[in-house]
Design a protein around this motif. Structure first.
Motif, PDB file in Angstrom:
ATOM      1  N   LEU A  58      10.573 -94.168  40.411  1.00 30.25           N
ATOM      2  CA  LEU A  58       9.743 -93.661  39.832  1.00 30.25           C
ATOM      3  C   LEU A  58       8.281 -92.551  39.617  1.00 30.25           C
ATOM      4  O   LEU A  58       8.421 -91.983  39.610  1.00 30.25           O
ATOM      5  CB  LEU A  58       9.178 -94.767  38.724  1.00 30.25           C
ATOM      6  N   LEU A  59       8.221 -93.660  41.205  1.00 36.25           N
ATOM      7  CA  LEU A  59       6.731 -92.320  41.676  1.00 36.25           C
ATOM      8  C   LEU A  59       6.943 -92.255  43.245  1.00 36.25           C
ATOM      9  O   LEU A  59       7.231 -93.572  44.462  1.00 36.25           O
ATOM     10  CB  LEU A  59       5.599 -93.118  41.675  1.00 36.25           C
ATOM     11  N   PRO A  60       7.337 -90.511  43.516  1.00 36.55           N
ATOM     12  CA  PRO A  60       7.516 -90.200  44.988  1.00 36.55           C
ATOM     13  C   PRO A  60       6.583 -90.510  45.789  1.00 36.55           C
ATOM     14  O   PRO A  60       6.185 -89.542  46.452  1.00 36.55           O
ATOM     15  CB  PRO A  60       8.757 -88.852  44.404  1.00 36.55           C
ATOM     16  N   TYR A  61       5.931 -91.554  45.749  1.00 32.50           N
ATOM     17  CA  TYR A  61       4.581 -92.253  46.965  1.00 32.50           C
ATOM     18  C   TYR A  61       4.951 -92.563  47.963  1.00 32.50           C
ATOM     19  O   TYR A  61       5.831 -93.465  48.270  1.00 32.50           O
ATOM     20  CB  TYR A  61       3.872 -92.850  45.764  1.00 32.50           C
ATOM     21  N   SER A  62       4.539 -91.724  49.052  1.00 29.30           N
ATOM     22  CA  SER A  62       4.130 -92.957  50.508  1.00 29.30           C
ATOM     23  C   SER A  62       3.638 -94.051  50.390  1.00 29.30           C
ATOM     24  O   SER A  62       2.827 -93.881  49.324  1.00 29.30           O
ATOM     25  CB  SER A  62       4.337 -91.889  51.955  1.00 29.30           C
ATOM     26  N   PRO A  63       3.838 -95.046  51.173  1.00 25.93           N
ATOM     27  CA  PRO A  63       3.083 -96.344  51.016  1.00 25.93           C
ATOM     28  C   PRO A  63       1.919 -95.724  51.107  1.00 25.93           C
ATOM     29  O   PRO A  63       0.804 -96.492  51.076  1.00 25.93           O
ATOM     30  CB  PRO A  63       3.171 -97.536  52.060  1.00 25.93           C
ATOM     31  N   GLU A  64       1.273 -94.472  52.491  1.00 29.96           N
ATOM     32  CA  GLU A  64      -0.146 -94.201  52.109  1.00 29.96           C
ATOM     33  C   GLU A  64      -0.656 -93.418  51.073  1.00 29.96           C
ATOM     34  O   GLU A  64      -1.337 -93.479  51.468  1.00 29.96           O
ATOM     35  CB  GLU A  64       0.037 -93.625  53.567  1.00 29.96           C
ATOM     36  N   SER A  65       0.149 -92.690  50.847  1.00 35.79           N
ATOM     37  CA  SER A  65      -0.486 -92.192  49.226  1.00 35.79           C
ATOM     38  C   SER A  65      -0.603 -93.510  48.201  1.00 35.79           C
ATOM     39  O   SER A  65      -1.111 -93.783  46.811  1.00 35.79           O
ATOM     40  CB  SER A  65       0.620 -91.560  49.078  1.00 35.79           C
ATOM     41  N   ASN A  92      -1.386 -93.916  39.120  1.00 38.10           N
ATOM     42  CA  ASN A  92      -2.203 -93.892  40.285  1.00 38.10           C
ATOM     43  C   ASN A  92      -1.851 -93.160  41.329  1.00 38.10           C
ATOM     44  O   ASN A  92      -1.273 -93.729  42.483  1.00 38.10           O
ATOM     45  CB  ASN A  92      -3.758 -94.315  40.556  1.00 38.10           C
ATOM     46  N   GLY A  93      -1.754 -91.956  42.458  1.00 41.92           N
ATOM     47  CA  GLY A  93      -1.088 -92.617  43.579  1.00 41.92           C
ATOM     48  C   GLY A  93      -1.381 -90.007  43.358  1.00 41.92           C
ATOM     49  O   GLY A  93      -2.062 -88.952  43.304  1.00 41.92           O
ATOM     50  N   SER A  94      -0.356 -89.606  44.253  1.00 45.09           N
ATOM     51  CA  SER A  94      -0.124 -88.097  44.335  1.00 45.09           C
ATOM     52  C   SER A  94       0.973 -87.390  45.204  1.00 45.09           C
ATOM     53  O   SER A  94       1.977 -88.496  45.668  1.00 45.09           O
ATOM     54  CB  SER A  94      -0.992 -87.635  45.865  1.00 45.09           C
ATOM     55  N   SER A  95       1.140 -86.260  45.411  1.00 41.63           N
ATOM     56  CA  SER A  95       2.012 -85.613  45.708  1.00 41.63           C
ATOM     57  C   SER A  95       2.097 -84.515  46.120  1.00 41.63           C
ATOM     58  O   SER A  95       1.351 -84.423  46.877  1.00 41.63           O
ATOM     59  CB  SER A  95       2.838 -85.214  44.542  1.00 41.63           C
ATOM     60  N   GLU A  96       3.032 -83.992  46.680  1.00 40.48           N
ATOM     61  CA  GLU A  96       2.531 -82.364  47.657  1.00 40.48           C
ATOM     62  C   GLU A  96       1.921 -81.518  47.187  1.00 40.48           C
ATOM     63  O   GLU A  96       1.387 -80.262  47.669  1.00 40.48           O
ATOM     64  CB  GLU A  96       3.818 -82.171  48.214  1.00 40.48           C
ATOM     65  N   VAL A  97       1.965 -81.827  45.606  1.00 41.34           N
ATOM     66  CA  VAL A  97       1.450 -80.723  44.907  1.00 41.34           C
ATOM     67  C   VAL A  97       0.444 -80.895  43.980  1.00 41.34           C
ATOM     68  O   VAL A  97       0.006 -80.154  42.911  1.00 41.34           O
ATOM     69  CB  VAL A  97       2.627 -80.091  43.876  1.00 41.34           C
ATOM     70  N   ALA A  98       0.083 -82.237  43.953  1.00 36.52           N
ATOM     71  CA  ALA A  98      -0.712 -82.975  43.148  1.00 36.52           C
ATOM     72  C   ALA A  98      -0.956 -84.784  43.000  1.00 36.52           C
ATOM     73  O   ALA A  98      -0.868 -85.126  44.411  1.00 36.52           O
ATOM     74  CB  ALA A  98       0.106 -82.969  41.034  1.00 36.52           C
ATOM     75  N   SER A  99      -2.414 -85.106  42.349  1.00 33.76           N
ATOM     76  CA  SER A  99      -3.827 -85.993  42.834  1.00 33.76           C
ATOM     77  C   SER A  99      -2.984 -86.068  41.174  1.00 33.76           C
ATOM     78  O   SER A  99      -3.958 -85.067  40.876  1.00 33.76           O
ATOM     79  CB  SER A  99      -4.580 -85.414  43.406  1.00 33.76           C
ATOM     80  N   LEU A 100      -3.252 -87.498  40.555  1.00 38.16           N
ATOM     81  CA  LEU A 100      -4.068 -88.112  39.492  1.00 38.16           C
ATOM     82  C   LEU A 100      -4.704 -89.658  39.682  1.00 38.16           C
ATOM     83  O   LEU A 100      -4.144 -90.402  40.208  1.00 38.16           O
ATOM     84  CB  LEU A 100      -3.042 -88.189  38.857  1.00 38.16           C
ATOM     85  N   TYR A 101      -5.130 -89.454  39.205  1.00 40.12           N
ATOM     86  CA  TYR A 101      -6.360 -90.884  39.232  1.00 40.12           C
ATOM     87  C   TYR A 101      -7.051 -91.205  37.493  1.00 40.12           C
ATOM     88  O   TYR A 101      -7.925 -90.175  36.910  1.00 40.12           O
ATOM     89  CB  TYR A 101      -7.243 -90.979  40.225  1.00 40.12           C
ATOM     90  N   CYS A 102      -6.854 -92.563  37.555  1.00 40.91           N
ATOM     91  CA  CYS A 102      -7.617 -92.898  36.117  1.00 40.91           C
ATOM     92  C   CYS A 102      -8.283 -94.143  36.098  1.00 40.91           C
ATOM     93  O   CYS A 102      -7.755 -94.690  37.278  1.00 40.91           O
ATOM     94  CB  CYS A 102      -6.137 -93.156  34.903  1.00 40.91           C
ATOM     95  N   LYS A 103      -9.217 -94.499  35.822  1.00 36.10           N
ATOM     96  CA  LYS A 103     -10.447 -95.604  35.775  1.00 36.10           C
ATOM     97  C   LYS A 103     -10.563 -96.469  35.036  1.00 36.10           C
ATOM     98  O   LYS A 103     -11.219 -95.511  34.233  1.00 36.10           O
ATOM     99  CB  LYS A 103     -11.579 -95.511  36.754  1.00 36.10           C
ATOM    100  N   SER A 374     -13.417 -79.983  47.587  1.00 37.97           N
ATOM    101  CA  SER A 374     -14.080 -81.263  49.340  1.00 37.97           C
ATOM    102  C   SER A 374     -13.301 -82.217  49.455  1.00 37.97           C
ATOM    103  O   SER A 374     -13.302 -82.629  51.224  1.00 37.97           O
ATOM    104  CB  SER A 374     -15.736 -81.608  49.208  1.00 37.97           C
ATOM    105  N   ALA A 375     -12.454 -81.858  49.212  1.00 38.34           N
ATOM    106  CA  ALA A 375     -11.573 -83.219  49.121  1.00 38.34           C
ATOM    107  C   ALA A 375     -10.422 -83.134  49.044  1.00 38.34           C
ATOM    108  O   ALA A 375     -10.066 -81.951  49.117  1.00 38.34           O
ATOM    109  CB  ALA A 375     -11.697 -84.413  47.957  1.00 38.34           C
ATOM    110  N   SER A 376      -9.882 -84.083  50.398  1.00 39.47           N
ATOM    111  CA  SER A 376      -7.618 -83.989  50.387  1.00 39.47           C
ATOM    112  C   SER A 376      -7.576 -83.511  49.387  1.00 39.47           C
ATOM    113  O   SER A 376      -7.611 -84.835  48.266  1.00 39.47           O
ATOM    114  CB  SER A 376      -7.161 -84.958  51.560  1.00 39.47           C
ATOM    115  N   GLN A 377      -5.796 -83.192  49.214  1.00 41.56           N
ATOM    116  CA  GLN A 377      -5.249 -82.754  47.996  1.00 41.56           C
ATOM    117  C   GLN A 377      -4.623 -84.665  47.460  1.00 41.56           C
ATOM    118  O   GLN A 377      -4.596 -84.613  46.044  1.00 41.56           O
ATOM    119  CB  GLN A 377      -3.806 -82.327  47.968  1.00 41.56           C
TER     120      GLN A 377
END
Length: 453
Positions: A58-65, A92-103, A374-377
């Motif tokens: 479902l989430l195409p994330y690498s473990p590092e992401s 919460n996570g990221s892909s090559e074009v997007a980053s998303l996070y909720c707290k 200022s942050a990484s993608q």
């Protein structure tokens, strides 16, 4: 029985304090499952979560992401689809074009939701993004339901327009019919008289625009008839975006916000607000609400927060002029009609941020853009949310931190512009000062078109 008694009999609580329910979140229904299968054209081959199927994760994330560390887990009681959809991300996570996070904040159960869907419903070079901010006893369930259902409704309307393409063949009449809907549907970058080579582009924009309007209307109908979610005094905002090639179409319902990070003529990074926070005290919004016998005023202990109230009782005190759900106020000026805006990407544009009001309440547009840049993608959304939480603690030490959700969508200028069929040289659009842009939109008015719905 008065309106207040009726509401209290239902809930025994007051939305001014935004009491939040503790009931378990509902799983997506069989209807949603079928809808997404139809949308993706995948037949019945989708395997169940935890099954032996070999469909992609479902989430195409690498473990590092995985920003939270450890093994990736499903949220307990999540209303997300129990099927695997490539490119669809809502945790919460990221892909090559997007980053998303909720707290989650300190007000109770997390009522924010978010979504990034690449190759939206198998449409190449198309991305859907959205953030959803629930409120009321069942706001968390409403937000997740809209997150899961609205994109499918938007896609269905989009497909319907393509099937009826002949109805949009007359460019002049199509443009005229949309302008007649009222100033609330004005496109941010709308040009008065498009040239011949821009007509196909205009059709795409108008098609998406109308699809947003009809999808929002259908979404509210579904919520009203939903057998398991009581939306009488619960609802959600939604700011959603579709990027197709260089075109951005944004639909805004409520007071979440979309902000563009771009470069000015001096190559300095600036923030351009793409949406307007649809608060009850905006002149046109307040006029519509009062015309429908609703009331707009602020409480003494929060004079800067305008709220919507029933005609004869100090309830529910909703701090926005548009929302999905909240049917106790739908007869008194609250609407779910989106304010639709458009932006054509240029080589100067770097990213867009969609975020709920938990972030905008404590950070300015410029601060948000600087933090993301200022942050990484891969960590941009998390860095932004954590910065907002810290700002809450600093600026409002005695207030409960609100839920915060953010989606950062990055533009790859090289690939985007190479893939675009641009026979003529691209001319960057003039950058409009944000305050001037907003004042122009306020002068033209927002929301009176809702009386036609």
């Amino acid at each position: 029985m008065t309106q207040a008694v009726e509401v209290l009999n239902r809930y025994g609580t007051d939305l001014v304090g935004e009491a939040r329910g503790s009931d378990s979140e509902c799983l997506a229904g069989f209807e949603c499952f079928l809808n997404i299968v139809r949308a993706l054209g995948m037949g019945s081959c989708i395997s169940e979560v935890g099954g032996s199927g070999s469909s992609p994760p479902l989430l195409p994330y690498s473990p590092e992401s995985n920003l939270d560390g450890g093994k990736r887990r499903r949220l307990r009681g999540s209303s997300s689809f129990d099927c695997k959809v490539p490119g669809r991300m809502f945790l919460n996570g990221s892909s090559e074009v997007a980053s998303l996070y909720c707290k989650q904040g300190r007000k109770g159960i997390n009522q924010d939701a978010m979504l990034v869907w690449e190759n939206f419903c198998q449409r190449e070079d198309t991305i859907f993004c959205g953030v959803f901010d629930g409120h009321g006893p069942y706001g968390h369930r409403v937000a997740k339901r809209v997150r899961d259902s609205f994109p499918l409704k938007l896609n269905a309307q989009w497909d319907l327009h393509h099937k009826n393409k002949d109805g949009l063949s007359d460019h002049s009449s199509a443009a005229g019919s949309y302008k007649s809907d009222g100033p609330g549907y004005r496109l941010v970058d709308e040009k008065p008289s498009p040239t011949d080579h821009e007509l196909d582009e205009t059709d795409t924009i108008l098609t998406l625009k109308d699809s947003f309007l009809k999808a929002c209307k259908n979404m509210d109908k579904e919520l009203k008839l939903h057998p398991d979610i009581d939306c009488f005094c619960s609802g959600t905002t939604a700011v959603t975006l579709v990027k197709q090639g260089l075109d951005l179409v944004i639909g805004n319902v409520g007071d979440s916000r979309a902000v563009l990070g771009t470069r000015d003529h001096d190559e300095s990074l600036i923030a351009v607000q793409l949406t307007i926070d649809l608060k009850p005290n905006l002149p046109r919004e307040e006029e519509r609400i009062k015309h429908r016998k609703g009331r707009v005023f602020s409480l003494q202990n929060e004079p800067d927060v305008a709220r919507v109230w029933l005609p004869n009782s100090d309830f529910p005190g909703l701090a926005m002029a548009r929302a999905f759900g909240d049917f106790c106020l739908k007869d008194f000026g609250l609407i779910s009609v989106p304010d639709v805006s458009y932006h054509r990407l240029t080589e100067k544009d770097e990213f867009v941020v969609l975020a709920t009001d938990g972030i905008w309440d404590v950070l300015s547009n410029e601060e948000v853009v600087d933090i993301v840049a200022s942050a990484s993608q891969s960590t941009a959304a998390r860095t932004l949310v954590e910065s907002a939480v810290q700002a809450w603690r600093t600026k409002f030490p005695f207030c409960k931190v609100d839920d915060c959700a953010a989606v950062c969508l990055f533009f790859d200028s090289n690939s985007d512009f190479k893939s675009a069929d641009n026979k003529d040289e691209l001319t960057p659009e003039a950058f409009i000062d944000q305050s001037e842009q907003l004042s122009q939109r306020h002068e033209k008015g927002i929301g009176m078109e809702a009386e036609k719905q």
